[in-house]
Every structure is written in structure tokens, then in C-alpha cells.
Motif scaffolding. Structure first.
Motif, PDB file in Angstrom:
ATOM      1  N   ALA A  50      34.928  27.075  39.388  1.00  0.00           N
ATOM      2  CA  ALA A  50      34.209  28.199  38.732  1.00  0.00           C
ATOM      3  C   ALA A  50      34.696  29.540  38.930  1.00  0.00           C
ATOM      4  N   ASN A  51      35.409  30.132  40.063  1.00  0.00           N
ATOM      5  CA  ASN A  51      35.709  31.533  40.211  1.00  0.00           C
ATOM      6  C   ASN A  51      37.301  31.607  39.268  1.00  0.00           C
ATOM      7  N   GLY A  52      37.766  30.482  38.965  1.00  0.00           N
ATOM      8  CA  GLY A  52      38.895  30.671  38.022  1.00  0.00           C
ATOM      9  C   GLY A  52      40.199  30.932  38.732  1.00  0.00           C
ATOM     10  N   ILE A  53      40.180  31.133  39.918  1.00  0.00           N
ATOM     11  CA  ILE A  53      41.378  31.304  40.665  1.00  0.00           C
ATOM     12  C   ILE A  53      42.316  30.138  40.515  1.00  0.00           C
ATOM     13  N   ILE A  54      42.085  29.075  41.084  1.00  0.00           N
ATOM     14  CA  ILE A  54      42.760  27.782  40.828  1.00  0.00           C
ATOM     15  C   ILE A  54      43.458  27.351  39.342  1.00  0.00           C
ATOM     16  N   LEU A  55      42.633  27.912  38.410  1.00  0.00           N
ATOM     17  CA  LEU A  55      43.053  27.788  37.030  1.00  0.00           C
ATOM     18  C   LEU A  55      44.224  28.769  36.844  1.00  0.00           C
ATOM     19  N   CYS A  56      43.925  30.208  37.084  1.00  0.00           N
ATOM     20  CA  CYS A  56      44.928  30.857  36.929  1.00  0.00           C
ATOM     21  C   CYS A  56      46.287  30.770  37.590  1.00  0.00           C
ATOM     22  N   ASN A  57      45.992  30.338  38.907  1.00  0.00           N
ATOM     23  CA  ASN A  57      47.106  29.918  39.595  1.00  0.00           C
ATOM     24  C   ASN A  57      48.097  28.781  38.932  1.00  0.00           C
ATOM     25  N   PRO A  86      55.016  31.159  34.281  1.00  0.00           N
ATOM     26  CA  PRO A  86      54.845  32.184  35.050  1.00  0.00           C
ATOM     27  C   PRO A  86      54.504  33.535  34.395  1.00  0.00           C
ATOM     28  N   GLY A  87      53.646  34.514  34.982  1.00  0.00           N
ATOM     29  CA  GLY A  87      53.222  35.612  34.319  1.00  0.00           C
ATOM     30  C   GLY A  87      52.335  35.414  33.213  1.00  0.00           C
ATOM     31  N   ALA A  88      51.716  34.333  32.929  1.00  0.00           N
ATOM     32  CA  ALA A  88      50.753  34.033  31.845  1.00  0.00           C
ATOM     33  C   ALA A  88      49.412  34.926  32.124  1.00  0.00           C
ATOM     34  N   VAL A  89      48.910  34.932  33.342  1.00  0.00           N
ATOM     35  CA  VAL A  89      47.759  35.388  34.031  1.00  0.00           C
ATOM     36  C   VAL A  89      48.386  36.766  34.643  1.00  0.00           C
ATOM     37  N   LYS A  90      47.866  37.890  34.137  1.00  0.00           N
ATOM     38  CA  LYS A  90      48.687  39.134  34.905  1.00  0.00           C
ATOM     39  C   LYS A  90      47.822  39.328  36.165  1.00  0.00           C
ATOM     40  N   LYS A  91      46.648  39.258  35.921  1.00  0.00           N
ATOM     41  CA  LYS A  91      45.498  39.700  37.215  1.00  0.00           C
ATOM     42  C   LYS A  91      44.709  38.550  37.394  1.00  0.00           C
ATOM     43  N   VAL A  92      44.593  38.307  38.718  1.00  0.00           N
ATOM     44  CA  VAL A  92      43.765  37.082  39.344  1.00  0.00           C
ATOM     45  C   VAL A  92      43.065  37.922  40.356  1.00  0.00           C
ATOM     46  N   HIS A  93      41.673  37.835  39.915  1.00  0.00           N
ATOM     47  CA  HIS A  93      40.656  38.409  40.765  1.00  0.00           C
ATOM     48  C   HIS A  93      40.360  37.592  42.043  1.00  0.00           C
ATOM     49  N   PRO A  94      40.033  38.262  43.248  1.00  0.00           N
ATOM     50  CA  PRO A  94      39.886  37.259  44.306  1.00  0.00           C
ATOM     51  C   PRO A  94      38.626  36.550  44.595  1.00  0.00           C
ATOM     52  N   GLU A  95      38.528  35.775  45.506  1.00  0.00           N
ATOM     53  CA  GLU A  95      37.033  34.992  45.854  1.00  0.00           C
ATOM     54  C   GLU A  95      35.997  35.946  46.042  1.00  0.00           C
ATOM     55  N   ASN A  96      36.150  37.022  46.595  1.00  0.00           N
ATOM     56  CA  ASN A  96      35.305  37.912  47.011  1.00  0.00           C
ATOM     57  C   ASN A  96      34.851  38.806  45.856  1.00  0.00           C
ATOM     58  N   ALA A  97      35.461  38.826  44.511  1.00  0.00           N
ATOM     59  CA  ALA A  97      34.925  39.500  43.756  1.00  0.00           C
ATOM     60  C   ALA A  97      33.768  39.201  43.066  1.00  0.00           C
ATOM     61  N   ASN A  98      33.007  39.824  42.188  1.00  0.00           N
ATOM     62  CA  ASN A  98      31.808  39.514  41.514  1.00  0.00           C
ATOM     63  C   ASN A  98      32.001  38.318  40.446  1.00  0.00           C
ATOM     64  N   LYS A  99      30.823  37.811  39.990  1.00  0.00           N
ATOM     65  CA  LYS A  99      30.841  36.991  39.203  1.00  0.00           C
ATOM     66  C   LYS A  99      31.510  37.147  37.601  1.00  0.00           C
ATOM     67  N   PHE A 100      31.326  38.460  37.464  1.00  0.00           N
ATOM     68  CA  PHE A 100      31.847  38.659  36.135  1.00  0.00           C
ATOM     69  C   PHE A 100      33.402  38.654  36.220  1.00  0.00           C
ATOM     70  N   GLN A 139      34.434  35.330  35.715  1.00  0.00           N
ATOM     71  CA  GLN A 139      34.412  34.933  34.610  1.00  0.00           C
ATOM     72  C   GLN A 139      35.587  35.445  33.834  1.00  0.00           C
ATOM     73  N   GLU A 140      35.993  36.429  34.158  1.00  0.00           N
ATOM     74  CA  GLU A 140      37.284  37.125  33.643  1.00  0.00           C
ATOM     75  C   GLU A 140      38.504  36.151  34.032  1.00  0.00           C
ATOM     76  N   ASN A 141      38.781  35.541  35.010  1.00  0.00           N
ATOM     77  CA  ASN A 141      39.765  34.828  35.585  1.00  0.00           C
ATOM     78  C   ASN A 141      39.717  33.528  34.615  1.00  0.00           C
ATOM     79  N   VAL A 142      38.456  32.838  34.345  1.00  0.00           N
ATOM     80  CA  VAL A 142      38.375  31.542  33.517  1.00  0.00           C
ATOM     81  C   VAL A 142      38.806  32.206  32.134  1.00  0.00           C
ATOM     82  N   HIS A 143      38.417  33.223  31.740  1.00  0.00           N
ATOM     83  CA  HIS A 143      38.939  33.700  30.452  1.00  0.00           C
ATOM     84  C   HIS A 143      40.219  33.985  30.119  1.00  0.00           C
ATOM     85  N   ASN A 144      40.861  34.579  31.306  1.00  0.00           N
ATOM     86  CA  ASN A 144      42.395  34.743  31.241  1.00  0.00           C
ATOM     87  C   ASN A 144      43.094  33.685  31.317  1.00  0.00           C
TER      88      ASN A 144
END
Length: 170
Positions: free
Chosen positions: A58-65, A72-86, A89-94
Motif C-alpha cells: 500500500a505505501n508503494g515503496i516496493i512497487l517503485c523499487n 532504472p530511473g522510471a520513478v524519480k522520487k520514492v517517498h519513505p515509509e514514514n511519509a504521510n498517506k498522500f 499514494q503518490e508512490n503508487v501513482h508514480n
């Protein structure tokens, strides 16, 4: 995840119909593939079941990785686990934007809310399989999942070959 009403009537019936399409074997294949692509460092070892998979992704980190490992480089910014819900969601969107840019058809992947709000986990698993097939089609040299996507094999025949192939008398 915040507490949401499960719904009544048609809403609950629709949710049950969607959840009934969840395939544990497809889930296993998808998670094993993600883990293999990420070199065994996905954090998905031992994760099973729709709710646990949803929480893990759900936090999108694994999917971005995953997307960055394939392209490589497809997702420029991956927000960390301690980031907020939004930000999650941006991780998943990216990830979804990266998947489309990589060649996945929009109709074959999922929507952000399907994962982040646990609306359609069968679509999430299907989207991971779609990314895996697209990676094979794009000659990704890493682990594979599912059958390879077919490619067109257009054939051209000369007029003589066409005449020769006709049944006599027609």
C-alpha cells in the motif's frame, strides 16, 4: 489504513464479487516474482493473503523499487515509509505512470485506490502480472512471470503463392 465502512446492500455485494476473484496462486507468483527481481530484498517473504499483501504494498515503496529495477530511473522520487498517506499514494501513482511509460496498457493495470484503499486487489495482482509480461516483451533479462506476450508475425505472399494456395475450381 483508516477505518472504513464495509458497506451495505449493493456496495457490500460488489465488494464480495471483486474479492471472490482474488486468486491465491496468482498472488504467490506475483510476490515471488517481485522478490526475485529485487534480489530477495523485497520484504515480501512470508506475506500471504489479500489483506497482508495490500498492507505490504500500500505505501508503494516496493512497487517503485520494482519499477526502478526493471527500468532504472522510471520513478524519480520514492517517498519513505514514514511519509504521510498522500505521499504513499503518490508512490503508487508514480509506479503506475512508470508502468504505462514502460509499455503496459492502462486497462491492464490498476488504479491507485484499488491498492491504497483496498478496493480491488485482484486488479493489483493482475497489474503486477501485466508488468512482468511487458518486461519479457521489452527483453528484461531478469526473472520472468507468466507467458511471454505474443508479437505480430505478419506474412506477405506473392500473387503466384496466392494462386498456388487456392483450391482448384474456386
Amino acid at each position: 489504513m483508516e477505518h472504513r465502512h464495509k458497506g451495505f446492500g449493493f456496495t457490500a455485494e460488489t465488494k464480495r464479487a471483486i474479492d471472490s476473484k482474488y486468486d491465491i496462486e496468482s498472488e504467490r507468483e506475483a510476490l515471488e516474482w517481485i522478490d526475485a527481481v529485487l534480489g530477495g530484498n523485497s520484504g515480501l517473504k512470508g506475506v500471504t493473503g489479500k489483506d497482508n499483501v495490500q498492507q505490504a504494498l500500500a505505501n508503494g515503496i516496493i512497487l517503485c523499487n520494482l519499477m526502478n529495477a526493471i527500468n532504472p530511473g522510471a520513478v524519480k522520487k520514492v517517498h519513505p515509509e514514514n511519509a504521510n498517506k498522500f505521499k504513499h499514494q503518490e508512490n503508487v501513482h508514480n509506479f503506475l505512470v512508470g508502468s504505462e511509460a514502460y509499455g503496459c496498457h492502462r486497462g491492464d493495470i490498476f488504479q491507485t485506490v484499488d491498492l491504497t484503499e483496498d478496493r480491488n486487489m485482484p486488479a493489483v495482482i493482475k497489474g503486477i502480472h501485466t508488468l512482468g509480461r511487458t518486461a519479457q516483451k521489452n527483453n528484461f533479462s531478469g526473472p520472468t512471470i507468466g507467458p511471454k506476450v505474443s508479437t505480430p508475425n505478419k506474412r506477405e505472399f506473392s500473387e503466384e503463392q496466392m494462386r498456388h494456395g487456392r483450391v482448384h475450381g474456386i
